[in-house]
Enzyme design. Structure first.
Site, PDB file in Angstrom:
ATOM      1  N   GLU A 161      -4.689   6.682  -2.898  1.00  8.71           N
ATOM      2  CA  GLU A 161      -5.531   5.428  -2.833  1.00  8.71           C
ATOM      3  C   GLU A 161      -6.538   5.408  -1.835  1.00  8.71           C
ATOM      4  O   GLU A 161      -6.912   4.391  -1.248  1.00  8.71           O
ATOM      5  CB  GLU A 161      -4.698   4.197  -2.640  1.00  8.71           C
ATOM      6  N   ASP A 191       7.528   4.301  -3.806  1.00  8.24           N
ATOM      7  CA  ASP A 191       7.217   4.980  -2.296  1.00  8.24           C
ATOM      8  C   ASP A 191       8.673   4.763  -1.614  1.00  8.24           C
ATOM      9  O   ASP A 191       8.908   5.528  -0.655  1.00  8.24           O
ATOM     10  CB  ASP A 191       6.345   3.649  -1.919  1.00  8.24           C
ATOM     11  N   GLY A 216       9.870  -7.650  -3.302  1.00  7.57           N
ATOM     12  CA  GLY A 216       8.934  -7.418  -2.577  1.00  7.57           C
ATOM     13  C   GLY A 216       8.928  -5.842  -2.391  1.00  7.57           C
ATOM     14  O   GLY A 216       9.630  -5.133  -3.046  1.00  7.57           O
ATOM     15  N   SER A 225      11.810  -5.001   0.872  1.00  4.54           N
ATOM     16  CA  SER A 225      13.010  -4.397   0.019  1.00  4.54           C
ATOM     17  C   SER A 225      13.730  -3.310   0.437  1.00  4.54           C
ATOM     18  O   SER A 225      14.601  -2.856  -0.093  1.00  4.54           O
ATOM     19  CB  SER A 225      12.820  -4.439  -1.474  1.00  4.54           C
ATOM     20  N   ASN A 246       3.839   1.865   2.652  1.00  9.95           N
ATOM     21  CA  ASN A 246       5.208   1.727   2.254  1.00  9.95           C
ATOM     22  C   ASN A 246       5.988   3.154   2.452  1.00  9.95           C
ATOM     23  O   ASN A 246       7.057   2.887   3.042  1.00  9.95           O
ATOM     24  CB  ASN A 246       5.131   1.807   0.625  1.00  9.95           C
ATOM     25  N   GLY A 272       0.882  -1.202   0.206  1.00 11.17           N
ATOM     26  CA  GLY A 272       0.000  -0.018  -0.231  1.00 11.17           C
ATOM     27  C   GLY A 272       0.830   1.327   0.023  1.00 11.17           C
ATOM     28  O   GLY A 272       1.680   1.404   0.801  1.00 11.17           O
TER      29      GLY A 272
HETATM   30  O1  RIB Z   1       3.742   1.397  -5.011  1.00 12.55           O
HETATM   31  C1  RIB Z   1       3.413   0.119  -4.755  1.00 12.55           C
HETATM   32  C2  RIB Z   1       2.241  -0.156  -3.956  1.00 12.55           C
HETATM   33  O2  RIB Z   1       1.068   0.078  -4.885  1.00 12.55           O
HETATM   34  C3  RIB Z   1       2.267  -1.700  -3.711  1.00 12.55           C
HETATM   35  O3  RIB Z   1       2.717  -2.016  -2.279  1.00 12.55           O
HETATM   36  C4  RIB Z   1       0.548  -2.017  -3.700  1.00 12.55           C
HETATM   37  O4  RIB Z   1       0.095  -2.328  -2.513  1.00 12.55           O
HETATM   38  C5  RIB Z   1       0.016  -0.790  -4.610  1.00 12.55           C
HETATM   39  O5  RIB Z   1      -0.461   0.043  -3.374  1.00 12.55           O
END
Ligand code: RIB
Length: 306
Positions: free
Chosen positions: A139, A252, A287, A291, A42, A38
């Site tokens: 999001e 992120d 990941g 990561s 992240n 997310g």
């Molecule tokens: O930017 C990567 C992220 O986008 C992923 O972790 C996924 O969950 C989406 O939100």
């Protein structure tokens, strides 16, 4: 509080594939990993791993993923006072497909993230007021993003907006009250409707946003580096040469690390350089959050001079 992230969390369901199946076809894929993701979470985790004091305002469902998500945030020392459960709703999930070239395709099912409302920003105001920086993505519902931008503006707290995933409905009357607008190239293309095939085109597209009132546009361009555009100038920071294993969540990683260094000393160029290195190092591992390097690992990487 150093950084308040107001945004999403997801459970990443990552399939490492040789190729995408065609319609009606069943294909075997070599590998699968499940992890915490997310964009909001992240970015919070990246900043926390670098040593910032971080809070995350987010919503999880009431399913088997919820407690694990909260536990993971707490394991990273993130303040979860405003990470709340929504009953009768699933947590956000993201099926992700990473191909042999380490490129990803991501689907998101927002779940509880859709329930993060402007009222949740209001509820957190006392703690939010103590933050040195607010970090946002797309999001969660747009009215919540707008309220958070307004909150930062009212209280003199700088705001980073990462317009991901890109939404054409994004209202620039709100956006221009944020301090840093950080899209990747494809988000920039969607948001401006302009081509982004060359550095010159990226600069032109970013300049359109500057004309709309955005102060700093920082475009992440993957292996081509990062372009920082303001009213006065455009500057490119080159990326580091690494072997990519999984690029998921690299944007992120960049934002979390940028936020950390910006809060530390306010030097934007230095923060971009550090974040560029941090994101490069993150793509060498599989990941998303798993990561992300620690500050020690980043230092070691920088010392190698890659
Ligand atoms: O930017 C990567 C992220 O986008 C992923 O972790 C996924 O969950 C989406 O939100």
């Amino acid at each position: 509080m150093d950084i308040a992230v107001i945004g999403s969390n997801m459970v990443d369901l990552i399939s490492y594939i040789d190729k995408m199946p065609k319609e009606g076809e069943t294909l075997e894929a070599p590998d699968f990993e499940i992890g915490c993701g997310g964009k909001g979470a992240n970015q919070a985790v990246a900043a926390a791993k670098m040593g910032s004091k971080v809070m995350l305002v987010t919503k999880v469902g009431d399913d088997l993923f919820a407690d694990n998500t909260i536990q993971n945030l707490e394991n990273h020392g993130i303040d979860t006072e405003f990470t709340n459960k929504v009953s009768g709703t699933s947590s956000g999930v993201a099926p992700i497909f990473v191909d042999q070239e380490s490129k990803n395709r991501i689907l998101i099912i927002k779940g509880a993230n859709q329930h993060l409302m402007p009222a949740d920003v209001e509820r957190a105001t006392d703690k939010l007021k103590t933050a040195s920086l607010i970090v946002l993505q797309l999001e969660i519902p747009l009215p919540t993003v707008y309220r958070a931008i307004e909150f930062g503006y009212e209280h003199g707290i700088p705001v980073i907006l990462n317009p991901a995933p890109a939404s054409k409905e994004l209202d620039f009357d709100h956006v221009c009250k944020s301090d840093f607008f950080i899209p990747n190239e494809s988000e920039l293309e969607i948001l401006t409707g302009m081509p982004v095939a060359s550095d010159a085109q990226i600069r032109q597209a970013a300049s359109v946003l500057i004309k709309k009132g955005v102060k700093n546009v920082i475009v992440t361009m993957g292996s081509k580096g990062v372009m920082w555009v303001t009213k006065e100038k455009a500057q490119t920071v080159e990326s580091h040469k690494v072997t990519a294993n999984d690029t998921t969540g690299a944007g992120d990683a960049f934002i979390g690390c940028f936020a950390h260094f910006f809060v530390k000393n306010g030097d934007v160029l230095h923060a971009i350089k550090m974040a560029t290195a941090y994101a490069a190092l993150s793509v060498t591992k599989r990941g998303t959050q798993s990561s992300y390097p620690t500050s020690e690992e980043l230092e070691e990487f920088l010392n190698k001079g890659v």
